[in-house]
Design a protein around this motif. Structure first.
Motif, PDB file in Angstrom:
ATOM      1  N   ASP A  59      13.379  70.380   6.877  1.00 34.66           N
ATOM      2  CA  ASP A  59      12.919  70.017   8.250  1.00 34.66           C
ATOM      3  C   ASP A  59      12.874  68.317   8.568  1.00 34.66           C
ATOM      4  O   ASP A  59      13.642  67.934   9.359  1.00 34.66           O
ATOM      5  CB  ASP A  59      11.695  70.464   8.694  1.00 34.66           C
ATOM      6  CG  ASP A  59      11.753  72.285   8.837  1.00 34.66           C
ATOM      7  OD1 ASP A  59      12.643  72.729   8.669  1.00 34.66           O
ATOM      8  OD2 ASP A  59      10.543  72.599   8.833  1.00 34.66           O
ATOM      9  N   SER A  60      12.503  67.683   7.531  1.00 34.62           N
ATOM     10  CA  SER A  60      12.272  66.301   7.446  1.00 34.62           C
ATOM     11  C   SER A  60      13.768  65.718   7.690  1.00 34.62           C
ATOM     12  O   SER A  60      14.048  64.748   8.156  1.00 34.62           O
ATOM     13  CB  SER A  60      11.513  65.765   6.311  1.00 34.62           C
ATOM     14  OG  SER A  60      11.487  64.321   6.505  1.00 34.62           O
ATOM     15  N   GLU A  61      14.618  66.239   6.716  1.00 36.51           N
ATOM     16  CA  GLU A  61      16.026  65.833   6.739  1.00 36.51           C
ATOM     17  C   GLU A  61      16.795  66.061   7.723  1.00 36.51           C
ATOM     18  O   GLU A  61      17.699  65.267   8.368  1.00 36.51           O
ATOM     19  CB  GLU A  61      16.650  66.474   5.428  1.00 36.51           C
ATOM     20  CG  GLU A  61      18.244  66.023   5.352  1.00 36.51           C
ATOM     21  CD  GLU A  61      18.680  66.499   3.769  1.00 36.51           C
ATOM     22  OE1 GLU A  61      20.332  66.581   4.150  1.00 36.51           O
ATOM     23  OE2 GLU A  61      18.222  67.040   3.096  1.00 36.51           O
ATOM     24  N   VAL A  62      16.472  67.235   8.239  1.00 34.19           N
ATOM     25  CA  VAL A  62      17.350  67.770   9.568  1.00 34.19           C
ATOM     26  C   VAL A  62      16.789  66.700  10.730  1.00 34.19           C
ATOM     27  O   VAL A  62      17.667  66.185  11.600  1.00 34.19           O
ATOM     28  CB  VAL A  62      16.994  69.076   9.856  1.00 34.19           C
ATOM     29  CG1 VAL A  62      17.520  69.415  11.249  1.00 34.19           C
ATOM     30  CG2 VAL A  62      17.719  70.023   8.985  1.00 34.19           C
ATOM     31  N   GLU A  63      15.662  66.333  10.854  1.00 34.73           N
ATOM     32  CA  GLU A  63      14.857  65.635  11.907  1.00 34.73           C
ATOM     33  C   GLU A  63      15.484  64.079  11.527  1.00 34.73           C
ATOM     34  O   GLU A  63      15.701  63.549  12.781  1.00 34.73           O
ATOM     35  CB  GLU A  63      13.516  65.607  11.830  1.00 34.73           C
ATOM     36  CG  GLU A  63      12.890  64.775  12.819  1.00 34.73           C
ATOM     37  CD  GLU A  63      13.097  65.145  14.180  1.00 34.73           C
ATOM     38  OE1 GLU A  63      12.888  64.104  14.910  1.00 34.73           O
ATOM     39  OE2 GLU A  63      13.013  66.292  14.588  1.00 34.73           O
ATOM     40  N   ALA A  64      15.770  63.656  10.666  1.00 33.05           N
ATOM     41  CA  ALA A  64      16.293  62.249  10.364  1.00 33.05           C
ATOM     42  C   ALA A  64      17.563  62.306  10.669  1.00 33.05           C
ATOM     43  O   ALA A  64      18.294  61.378  11.330  1.00 33.05           O
ATOM     44  CB  ALA A  64      16.048  62.085   8.880  1.00 33.05           C
ATOM     45  N   GLN A  65      18.413  63.434  10.386  1.00 35.23           N
ATOM     46  CA  GLN A  65      19.929  63.701  10.893  1.00 35.23           C
ATOM     47  C   GLN A  65      19.869  63.516  12.320  1.00 35.23           C
ATOM     48  O   GLN A  65      20.935  62.933  13.055  1.00 35.23           O
ATOM     49  CB  GLN A  65      20.507  64.749  10.300  1.00 35.23           C
ATOM     50  CG  GLN A  65      20.697  64.588   8.654  1.00 35.23           C
ATOM     51  CD  GLN A  65      21.256  65.831   8.192  1.00 35.23           C
ATOM     52  OE1 GLN A  65      22.046  66.623   9.042  1.00 35.23           O
ATOM     53  NE2 GLN A  65      21.022  65.923   6.865  1.00 35.23           N
ATOM     54  N   VAL A  66      19.044  64.359  12.911  1.00 39.64           N
ATOM     55  CA  VAL A  66      19.309  64.359  14.539  1.00 39.64           C
ATOM     56  C   VAL A  66      18.956  63.067  14.923  1.00 39.64           C
ATOM     57  O   VAL A  66      19.563  62.602  16.001  1.00 39.64           O
ATOM     58  CB  VAL A  66      18.325  65.421  15.192  1.00 39.64           C
ATOM     59  CG1 VAL A  66      18.254  65.431  16.460  1.00 39.64           C
ATOM     60  CG2 VAL A  66      18.709  66.777  14.742  1.00 39.64           C
TER      61      VAL A  66
ATOM     62  N   ARG B 269      22.775  46.739  12.083  1.00 34.52           N
ATOM     63  CA  ARG B 269      21.944  45.596  12.638  1.00 34.52           C
ATOM     64  C   ARG B 269      20.927  46.281  13.648  1.00 34.52           C
ATOM     65  O   ARG B 269      19.900  45.665  13.618  1.00 34.52           O
ATOM     66  CB  ARG B 269      22.854  44.681  13.435  1.00 34.52           C
ATOM     67  CG  ARG B 269      23.877  43.863  12.716  1.00 34.52           C
ATOM     68  CD  ARG B 269      24.801  43.244  13.820  1.00 34.52           C
ATOM     69  NE  ARG B 269      25.978  42.741  13.000  1.00 34.52           N
ATOM     70  CZ  ARG B 269      25.976  41.280  12.987  1.00 34.52           C
ATOM     71  NH1 ARG B 269      25.657  40.436  13.273  1.00 34.52           N
ATOM     72  NH2 ARG B 269      27.281  40.807  12.183  1.00 34.52           N
ATOM     73  N   TRP B 270      21.126  47.132  14.279  1.00 39.22           N
ATOM     74  CA  TRP B 270      20.391  47.755  15.216  1.00 39.22           C
ATOM     75  C   TRP B 270      19.159  48.681  14.577  1.00 39.22           C
ATOM     76  O   TRP B 270      18.098  48.777  15.102  1.00 39.22           O
ATOM     77  CB  TRP B 270      21.058  48.480  16.271  1.00 39.22           C
ATOM     78  CG  TRP B 270      20.275  49.077  17.424  1.00 39.22           C
ATOM     79  CD1 TRP B 270      19.525  48.270  18.441  1.00 39.22           C
ATOM     80  CD2 TRP B 270      20.402  50.266  17.887  1.00 39.22           C
ATOM     81  NE1 TRP B 270      18.768  48.974  19.347  1.00 39.22           N
ATOM     82  CE2 TRP B 270      19.686  50.371  19.081  1.00 39.22           C
ATOM     83  CE3 TRP B 270      20.954  51.448  17.616  1.00 39.22           C
ATOM     84  CZ2 TRP B 270      19.214  51.571  19.628  1.00 39.22           C
ATOM     85  CZ3 TRP B 270      20.867  52.542  18.358  1.00 39.22           C
ATOM     86  CH2 TRP B 270      19.934  52.729  19.239  1.00 39.22           C
ATOM     87  N   HIS B 271      19.798  49.438  13.857  1.00 39.96           N
ATOM     88  CA  HIS B 271      18.800  50.630  13.455  1.00 39.96           C
ATOM     89  C   HIS B 271      18.859  50.608  11.797  1.00 39.96           C
ATOM     90  O   HIS B 271      19.961  50.797  11.269  1.00 39.96           O
ATOM     91  CB  HIS B 271      19.179  51.956  13.951  1.00 39.96           C
ATOM     92  CG  HIS B 271      18.355  52.969  13.305  1.00 39.96           C
ATOM     93  ND1 HIS B 271      17.084  53.163  13.747  1.00 39.96           N
ATOM     94  CD2 HIS B 271      18.550  54.198  12.702  1.00 39.96           C
ATOM     95  CE1 HIS B 271      16.492  54.309  12.989  1.00 39.96           C
ATOM     96  NE2 HIS B 271      17.589  54.673  12.353  1.00 39.96           N
ATOM     97  N   MET B 272      17.694  50.373  11.275  1.00 39.28           N
ATOM     98  CA  MET B 272      17.648  50.717   9.804  1.00 39.28           C
ATOM     99  C   MET B 272      17.366  51.912   9.430  1.00 39.28           C
ATOM    100  O   MET B 272      16.014  52.166   9.239  1.00 39.28           O
ATOM    101  CB  MET B 272      16.725  49.362   8.966  1.00 39.28           C
ATOM    102  CG  MET B 272      17.386  47.912   9.208  1.00 39.28           C
ATOM    103  SD  MET B 272      18.755  47.990   8.584  1.00 39.28           S
ATOM    104  CE  MET B 272      19.256  46.115   8.598  1.00 39.28           C
ATOM    105  N   PRO B 273      18.031  52.961   9.095  1.00 41.24           N
ATOM    106  CA  PRO B 273      17.549  54.140   8.630  1.00 41.24           C
ATOM    107  C   PRO B 273      16.862  54.418   7.428  1.00 41.24           C
ATOM    108  O   PRO B 273      17.141  53.586   6.488  1.00 41.24           O
ATOM    109  CB  PRO B 273      19.021  55.193   8.786  1.00 41.24           C
ATOM    110  CG  PRO B 273      19.861  54.163   8.540  1.00 41.24           C
ATOM    111  CD  PRO B 273      19.651  52.687   8.939  1.00 41.24           C
TER     112      PRO B 273
END
Length: 127
Positions: free
Chosen positions: A12-19, A51-55
């Motif tokens: 669920d955490s991985e799916v949430e991160a992907q979304v 630059r904008w978002h560091m995942p």
């Protein structure tokens, strides 16, 4: 916590991160298109996202990020065709709170997020 629950929580955490990451990339494509009427090239999208978002690199591996990035532009194009509010420059600018952060409660963000979630779920289910 049982092993099955821990596995489900990690999934669920991985799916949430992907979304979340796909939503941000799609929103970025839509913002640039709304302002310029040009779509970002793949290299521009990657550079801007870097630059904008560091995942969180632990949540979404490199292969998955490449897959998400490759799906973002076609999804953004479909959303732009279906929802004129997503190509309104003032509306898309208002979705970003300070040119860095996105307003996760904004209607446009929620619309984009639901489309991204549905696309990922379709892919996961093999449709």
């Amino acid at each position: 916590m049982s092993n099955a629950r821990m596995t489900q929580a990690a999934f669920d955490s991985e799916v949430e991160a992907q979304v979340t990451l796909l939503t941000l990339i799609v929103a970025l494509h839509l913002l640039v298109y709304a302002e310029t009427r040009w779509w970002l090239s793949p290299s521009q999208a990657v550079d801007t996202m870097r630059r904008w978002h560091m995942p969180d690199s632990s949540a979404v591996d490199v292969t998955r990020r490449v897959m998400l990035s490759s799906r973002a532009l076609p999804l953004a194009m479909r959303l732009a065709e279906c929802h004129s509010c997503l190509v309104d420059p003032a509306g898309m600018q208002a979705t970003f709170t300070d040119h860095i952060h996105i307003d996760r409660g904004a209607d446009r963000y929620l619309l984009i997020r639901e489309a991204c979630k549905a696309a990922l779920l379709r892919q996961r289910d093999g449709m």
